[in-house]
Enzyme design. Structure first.
Site, PDB file in Angstrom:
ATOM      1  N   HIS A 101      19.817  36.746  37.487  1.00  0.00           N
ATOM      2  CA  HIS A 101      20.437  35.800  38.424  1.00  0.00           C
ATOM      3  C   HIS A 101      20.238  36.346  39.828  1.00  0.00           C
ATOM      4  O   HIS A 101      20.927  37.273  40.228  1.00  0.00           O
ATOM      5  CB  HIS A 101      21.923  35.621  38.110  1.00  0.00           C
ATOM      6  CG  HIS A 101      22.148  34.976  36.784  1.00  0.00           C
ATOM      7  ND1 HIS A 101      22.660  35.651  35.699  1.00  0.00           N
ATOM      8  CD2 HIS A 101      21.884  33.713  36.354  1.00  0.00           C
ATOM      9  CE1 HIS A 101      22.725  34.837  34.659  1.00  0.00           C
ATOM     10  NE2 HIS A 101      22.256  33.653  35.022  1.00  0.00           N
TER      11      HIS A 101
ATOM     12  N   CYS B   7      20.315  36.177  47.536  1.00  0.00           N
ATOM     13  CA  CYS B   7      19.893  36.950  48.696  1.00  0.00           C
ATOM     14  C   CYS B   7      20.845  38.131  48.857  1.00  0.00           C
ATOM     15  O   CYS B   7      22.006  38.071  48.438  1.00  0.00           O
ATOM     16  CB  CYS B   7      19.849  36.091  49.961  1.00  0.00           C
ATOM     17  SG  CYS B   7      21.443  35.782  50.722  1.00  0.00           S
TER      18      CYS B   7
ATOM     19  N   CYS C 256      24.333  37.505  50.442  1.00  0.00           N
ATOM     20  CA  CYS C 256      25.335  36.846  49.600  1.00  0.00           C
ATOM     21  C   CYS C 256      25.847  37.780  48.505  1.00  0.00           C
ATOM     22  O   CYS C 256      27.039  37.833  48.223  1.00  0.00           O
ATOM     23  CB  CYS C 256      24.741  35.593  48.957  1.00  0.00           C
ATOM     24  SG  CYS C 256      24.549  34.251  50.128  1.00  0.00           S
TER      25      CYS C 256
ATOM     26  N   CYS D 203      28.420  39.621  37.190  1.00  0.00           N
ATOM     27  CA  CYS D 203      27.339  38.984  37.951  1.00  0.00           C
ATOM     28  C   CYS D 203      27.840  37.699  38.625  1.00  0.00           C
ATOM     29  O   CYS D 203      28.587  36.939  38.026  1.00  0.00           O
ATOM     30  CB  CYS D 203      26.199  38.665  36.986  1.00  0.00           C
ATOM     31  SG  CYS D 203      24.986  37.509  37.644  1.00  0.00           S
TER      32      CYS D 203
ATOM     33  N   CYS E 187      50.433  61.327  41.598  1.00  0.00           N
ATOM     34  CA  CYS E 187      51.588  61.872  42.306  1.00  0.00           C
ATOM     35  C   CYS E 187      52.182  60.742  43.139  1.00  0.00           C
ATOM     36  O   CYS E 187      51.467  60.076  43.874  1.00  0.00           O
ATOM     37  CB  CYS E 187      51.161  63.023  43.204  1.00  0.00           C
ATOM     38  SG  CYS E 187      52.439  63.529  44.359  1.00  0.00           S
TER      39      CYS E 187
ATOM     40  N   CYS F 226      64.632  60.794  30.693  1.00  0.00           N
ATOM     41  CA  CYS F 226      64.189  59.599  31.433  1.00  0.00           C
ATOM     42  C   CYS F 226      64.994  58.350  31.074  1.00  0.00           C
ATOM     43  O   CYS F 226      65.395  57.587  31.950  1.00  0.00           O
ATOM     44  CB  CYS F 226      62.714  59.317  31.166  1.00  0.00           C
ATOM     45  SG  CYS F 226      61.607  60.598  31.745  1.00  0.00           S
TER      46      CYS F 226
ATOM     47  N   CYS G 102      79.956  72.628  51.180  1.00  0.00           N
ATOM     48  CA  CYS G 102      81.040  73.250  50.424  1.00  0.00           C
ATOM     49  C   CYS G 102      82.185  72.271  50.190  1.00  0.00           C
ATOM     50  O   CYS G 102      82.604  71.557  51.090  1.00  0.00           O
ATOM     51  CB  CYS G 102      81.541  74.465  51.190  1.00  0.00           C
ATOM     52  SG  CYS G 102      82.940  75.252  50.404  1.00  0.00           S
TER      53      CYS G 102
HETATM   54 ZN   LIG Z   1      23.828  37.241  35.724  1.00  0.00          ZN
HETATM   55 ZN   LIG Z   2      61.693  60.915  33.994  1.00  0.00          ZN
HETATM   56 ZN   LIG Z   3      22.405  33.776  49.999  1.00  0.00          ZN
HETATM   57 ZN   LIG Z   4      51.173  65.081  45.487  1.00  0.00          ZN
END
Ligand SMILES: [Zn+2]
Ligand SMILES: [Zn+2]
Ligand SMILES: [Zn+2]
Ligand SMILES: [Zn+2]
Ligand SMILES: [Zn+2]
Ligand SMILES: [Zn+2]
Length: 505
Positions: free
Chosen positions: A150, A153, A156, A176, A220, A267, A307
């Protein structure tokens, strides 16, 4: 999130000792001058509540992918671009890829969007009589097509890829631009057609997808930090260990949930607790006030340090900021400030009494949770003020810079211990009341008492005359707080492993 099974050598080398139940620290007991047992662990051994982890830079992460891609090249005889597409299609589950590929390579290629062809890798070139289907330009322009043929240009094609990457944040799923064509755009095509900064962005996005889809890795959460941390603790283990990791940027966070370090609370309970605090934020708001009234003479008292041992300026009444009880009840033998006493003998049959009792219980824990957070902040602020004084001391006394660090390290340990204490209250809130809970609360009490003593020492005005005595006291107490924290964390780690506690959730 599921990634199939990635073994260690697929990833990074030398992550050892995955089994957390092994390798407990050796512990030596000996008597301190204060008569307390001091527990000293061997420094270089991992502690019971610690986990193995490794921070990785973006370059490391890219390298580990390249290594796996090369293995697939060698094994399946595919080129690098296609091997990468195949691995990403199978979410880096190499074993499954190889198995399926051996079964039916044509099918696997088709599903992954790989065009099988004997032709050489495509290049940018001019084609006579060409007209671009996107911009309808039929001038003498550079064109490009992948093996699916396919052809568009270059302008594009490049615009299409740039918008996929920059606007849609897409990387491994770009196909594509041809109508209904499912051919996967490979890395080489992107490199050929987009500018350098878009290509860098594309690589970053590929990395991100790689880390996000890999249960052994987590970014992180610190803003601007580009490291990911590798840790072998999976979601199923999170009821048995709190996997605290430290990034290269020094950010300390939980590998399980990404929140700031919350030892020793697991957790699941942390999540519930945060939700509860959000829901009840109004009820609890008054607690974080900086001023309270003296329980004896009602004059206003402001808290300006961490404290919690308060003395009223007016009537000299000594009381505890947290429970407002007399400080004399906070000595070695009676300290009970951390424990919530269920009121016995109270008829709790009617709904109103019940809900009041449950609110009171929540406030007990929330009060202490919030107080340690706030106190750590105040401890730090106070230290900043003291720091100036310490600098003066260095110029006026014989103390060197190194010798003046005792206060700084004292405050560090103090804040670390308050962080731990804070989360012990969220944890204790969810514990059913039984003998093992009492043991936990004893450890909590011992750490809290030590913390308040250290906090009080750190607030003492620094006078040159008795600085060496104060220094020794702070050094001793700092070591003691550190060891009490270790005792608590070690015991909780063991408790989580052996499922010692019953949770009320
Ligand atoms: Zn294609
Ligand atoms: Zn945790
Ligand atoms: Zn084009
Ligand atoms: Zn970090
Ligand atoms: Zn008073
Ligand atoms: Zn108290």
């Amino acid at each position: 999130m599921s990634m199939g099974s990635l073994s260690d050598d697929d990833m990074f080398d030398n992550m050892s000792d995955k089994d957390i139940s092994e390798n407990d620290s050796e512990v030596d007991l000996y008597d301190d001058a204060d008569g307390f047992d001091i527990i000293v662990s061997e420094k270089d051994r991992r502690k019971a509540w610690e986990v193995d982890f490794r921070p990785h830079s973006e370059a490391d992460i890219k390298k580990s992918q390249d290594k796996q891609i090369q293995e697939i090249c060698d094994l399946l005889g595919q080129n690098k671009e296609n091997s990468a597409i195949l691995l990403r299609h199978f979410r880096w589950d190499k074993d499954r890829l190889i198995e399926k590929y051996m079964e039916d390579s044509e099918r696997v290629n088709r599903q992954a969007g790989i065009i099988e062809s004997e032709e050489a890798a495509p290049h940018i070139r001019k084609v006579t009589g060409f007209m671009c289907d996107i911009c309808c330009d039929d001038e003498d322009v550079d064109t490009y097509a992948m093996l699916c043929d396919h052809r568009f240009c270059v302008g594009c094609y490049s615009q299409y890829l740039t918008s996929k990457i920059r606007t849609e944040g897409e990387s491994q799923k770009i196909q594509c631009p041809g109508d209904k064509c499912r051919a996967a755009v490979d890395e080489r095509t992107v490199r050929l057609l987009v500018d350098n900064s878009t290509y860098d962005r594309y690589i970053t996005l590929l990395n991100r997808t790689y880390v996000d889809g890999n249960i052994l890795l987590r970014w992180c959460p610190a803003p601007e930090c580009e490291y990911a941390v590798e840790c072998a603790i999976g979601p199923k283990q999170l009821d048995h260990i709190v996997p605290t990791v430290v990034c290269t940027c020094r950010n300390r966070f939980c590998f399980g949930c990404g929140l700031p370090d919350h030892q020793p609370s697991i957790c699941r309970l942390v999540k519930l607790w945060i939700k509860k605090c959000e829901d009840d934020s109004e009820t609890a708001n008054w607690i974080s006030a900086h001023t309270k009234e003296c329980p004896k003479c009602n004059s206003t008292i402001e808290k300006n340090g961490g404290c919690n041992h308060m003395t009223c300026r007016k009537c000299k009444n000594e009381f505890c900021w947290i429970c407002m009880g007399s400080w004399s009840e906070h000595g070695q033998n009676y300290y009970n400030c951390n424990r919530f006493e269920e009121k016995s003998g109270v008829d709790a049959r009617d709904a109103q009494t019940k809900s009041r009792a449950s609110l009171e219980r929540y406030l007990h824990y929330y009060n202490r949770f919030a107080n340690h957070e706030q106190s750590a902040k105040l401890d730090r602020e106070l230290y900043k003020r003291t720091e100036k004084k310490m600098l003066q001391l260095q110029t006026t006394s014989d103390l060197s810079w190194v010798e003046c660090q005792f206060l700084s390290s004292g405050v560090d340990i103090l804040c670390e211990a308050r962080q731990t204490l804070k989360w012990t209250y969220a944890f204790a809130f969810y514990l059913a009341r039984d003998n093992v809970t009492e043991l936990f609360e004893n450890n909590q009490r011992d750490l809290e008492m030590a913390v308040e003593q250290l906090s009080e020492l750190c607030e003492k005005p620094i006078e040159q005359a008795d600085i060496s005595a104060l220094k020794q006291q702070i050094l001793d107490k700092t070591a003691y707080v550190g060891s009490r924290r270790e005792v608590l964390l070690k015991d909780t780690a063991a408790g989580l492993q052996e499922e010692r506690w019953t949770y009320i959730v």
